[in-house]
Scaffold this motif. Structure first.
Motif, PDB file in Angstrom:
ATOM      1  N   HIS A  37       0.591  -1.547   0.125  1.00 49.91           N
ATOM      2  CA  HIS A  37       0.086   0.255   0.389  1.00 49.91           C
ATOM      3  C   HIS A  37       0.316   1.584  -0.028  1.00 49.91           C
ATOM      4  O   HIS A  37       0.310   2.324  -0.541  1.00 49.91           O
ATOM      5  N   CYS A  38       1.937   0.983   0.504  1.00 47.50           N
ATOM      6  CA  CYS A  38       1.950   2.467   0.195  1.00 47.50           C
ATOM      7  C   CYS A  38       3.611   2.377  -0.266  1.00 47.50           C
ATOM      8  O   CYS A  38       4.222   3.787  -0.915  1.00 47.50           O
ATOM      9  N   HIS A  39       4.510   1.751  -1.108  1.00 47.73           N
ATOM     10  CA  HIS A  39       5.830   1.543  -1.989  1.00 47.73           C
ATOM     11  C   HIS A  39       6.907   1.882  -1.616  1.00 47.73           C
ATOM     12  O   HIS A  39       7.304   2.493  -2.244  1.00 47.73           O
ATOM     13  N   TYR A  43       8.937   3.902   5.202  1.00 46.64           N
ATOM     14  CA  TYR A  43       7.375   4.242   5.738  1.00 46.64           C
ATOM     15  C   TYR A  43       6.928   3.166   6.245  1.00 46.64           C
ATOM     16  O   TYR A  43       5.775   2.970   6.944  1.00 46.64           O
ATOM     17  N   ALA A  44       6.745   2.015   5.147  1.00 47.49           N
ATOM     18  CA  ALA A  44       5.752   0.880   5.415  1.00 47.49           C
ATOM     19  C   ALA A  44       6.806  -0.017   6.688  1.00 47.49           C
ATOM     20  O   ALA A  44       5.738  -0.704   7.966  1.00 47.49           O
ATOM     21  N   ALA A  76      -4.022  -1.881  10.093  1.00 43.42           N
ATOM     22  CA  ALA A  76      -2.217  -1.065   8.657  1.00 43.42           C
ATOM     23  C   ALA A  76      -2.976  -0.059   8.160  1.00 43.42           C
ATOM     24  O   ALA A  76      -2.176   0.551   7.199  1.00 43.42           O
ATOM     25  N   GLY A  77      -4.701  -1.014   7.094  1.00 40.86           N
ATOM     26  CA  GLY A  77      -4.936  -0.482   6.286  1.00 40.86           C
ATOM     27  C   GLY A  77      -5.233   1.252   6.077  1.00 40.86           C
ATOM     28  O   GLY A  77      -5.858   2.237   5.707  1.00 40.86           O
ATOM     29  N   ASN A  78      -5.984   1.574   8.170  1.00 45.61           N
ATOM     30  CA  ASN A  78      -6.447   2.906   8.292  1.00 45.61           C
ATOM     31  C   ASN A  78      -4.990   3.764   8.287  1.00 45.61           C
ATOM     32  O   ASN A  78      -4.984   4.448   7.695  1.00 45.61           O
ATOM     33  N   LEU A  79      -4.195   3.646   8.605  1.00 49.84           N
ATOM     34  CA  LEU A  79      -3.013   3.684   9.116  1.00 49.84           C
ATOM     35  C   LEU A  79      -1.698   4.484   7.698  1.00 49.84           C
ATOM     36  O   LEU A  79      -1.242   5.210   7.359  1.00 49.84           O
ATOM     37  N   CYS A  80      -2.321   3.512   6.238  1.00 49.24           N
ATOM     38  CA  CYS A  80      -2.250   3.225   5.263  1.00 49.24           C
ATOM     39  C   CYS A  80      -2.615   4.759   4.278  1.00 49.24           C
ATOM     40  O   CYS A  80      -1.500   5.570   3.988  1.00 49.24           O
ATOM     41  N   PHE A  83      -1.459   8.197   5.731  1.00 50.30           N
ATOM     42  CA  PHE A  83       0.549   8.272   5.219  1.00 50.30           C
ATOM     43  C   PHE A  83      -0.563   8.770   3.631  1.00 50.30           C
ATOM     44  O   PHE A  83       0.337   9.551   3.657  1.00 50.30           O
ATOM     45  N   TYR A  84      -0.810   7.993   2.529  1.00 52.97           N
ATOM     46  CA  TYR A  84      -1.842   8.543   1.036  1.00 52.97           C
ATOM     47  C   TYR A  84      -1.553   9.913   1.266  1.00 52.97           C
ATOM     48  O   TYR A  84      -1.833  10.971   0.809  1.00 52.97           O
ATOM     49  N   LYS A  85      -3.052  10.427   2.434  1.00 54.21           N
ATOM     50  CA  LYS A  85      -3.166  12.039   2.845  1.00 54.21           C
ATOM     51  C   LYS A  85      -2.639  13.026   3.186  1.00 54.21           C
ATOM     52  O   LYS A  85      -2.243  13.864   2.278  1.00 54.21           O
ATOM     53  N   LYS A  86      -1.690  12.294   3.537  1.00 58.30           N
ATOM     54  CA  LYS A  86      -0.665  12.814   5.286  1.00 58.30           C
ATOM     55  C   LYS A  86       0.447  13.870   3.539  1.00 58.30           C
ATOM     56  O   LYS A  86       1.348  14.374   2.851  1.00 58.30           O
ATOM     57  N   LYS A  87       0.742  12.256   2.746  1.00 54.10           N
ATOM     58  CA  LYS A  87       1.622  12.554   1.250  1.00 54.10           C
ATOM     59  C   LYS A  87       1.005  13.294   0.492  1.00 54.10           C
ATOM     60  O   LYS A  87       2.284  14.165  -0.723  1.00 54.10           O
ATOM     61  N   LYS A  88       0.236  13.571  -0.103  1.00 51.13           N
ATOM     62  CA  LYS A  88      -0.803  14.481  -1.108  1.00 51.13           C
ATOM     63  C   LYS A  88      -0.693  15.361  -1.215  1.00 51.13           C
ATOM     64  O   LYS A  88      -0.650  16.063  -1.343  1.00 51.13           O
TER      65      LYS A  88
END
Length: 179
Positions: A37-39, A43-44, A76-80, A83-88
């Motif tokens: 999910h993170c690539h 971070y993973a 883990a899914g919620n944390l991922c 992660f994407y929200k913060k990254k965007k």
């Protein structure tokens, strides 16, 4: 009695060995899920550690229902997703639209193919997408997937079949790089 039930009971009693055993049992699966999910390997690892930390923080309130692995995947899914929200948000704030150059064209092909496949998976309905991720990327058996999603084995098989058909349609209409 279920091994997880006993482990959780021991952990609630403060048994350090039970905590270590629990982490050893699920760490690799959760890390693999987070990597998908993170690539981003670092971070993973961080998200995997945070998953266990959150589980342990809320352990006293956790009521065992035979779905501990599901609960870890949910955390883990919620944390991922976070992660994407913060990254965007960071990308938008900093206007980091820089182009990176990849020297090795084969590596570029692999990356592009992965992005196309990932995009195709995202186009699937959630119930089909979850089965695909668990089956192909988490390498779970259909029976495990059925148990995890609280569905029957025939429905898990059906969803996987439908997902395959839809992915063929989606990927058939899009041109794969190098194909």
């Amino acid at each position: 009695m279920d091994a997880d039930f006993l482990l959780i009971r021991k952990m609630k009693q403060g048994n350090d060995d039970a905590f270590d055993q629990f982490i050893r049992k699920y760490y690799e699966e959760i890390l693999k899920y987070c990597n998908y999910h993170c690539h981003d390997a670092e971070y993973a690892k961080d998200i995997t550690q945070e998953t266990f930390i959150r589980f342990f923080i809320n352990l006293s309130e956790y009521h065992y229902k035979g779905k501990t692995k599901n609960y870890l995947y949910t955390i883990a899914g919620n944390l991922c997703k976070n992660f994407y929200k913060k990254k965007k948000e960071a990308l938008l704030e900093d206007n980091l639209f820089e182009t990176t150059y990849v020297q090795d064209t084969r590596q570029l092909d692999i990356v592009l193919d992965h992005i196309i496949i990932e995009d195709a998976i995202k186009k699937l309905p959630k119930e089909l997408r979850e089965v695909v991720i668990l089956y192909y990327f988490q390498e779970l058996k259909l029976k495990e997937i059925a148990n995890m999603l609280c569905i029957g084995l025939p429905l898990a098989k059906y969803r996987l079949g439908q997902a395959r058909k839809r992915l063929k349609q989606i990927l058939g209409t899009e041109e794969l790089y190098g194909a």
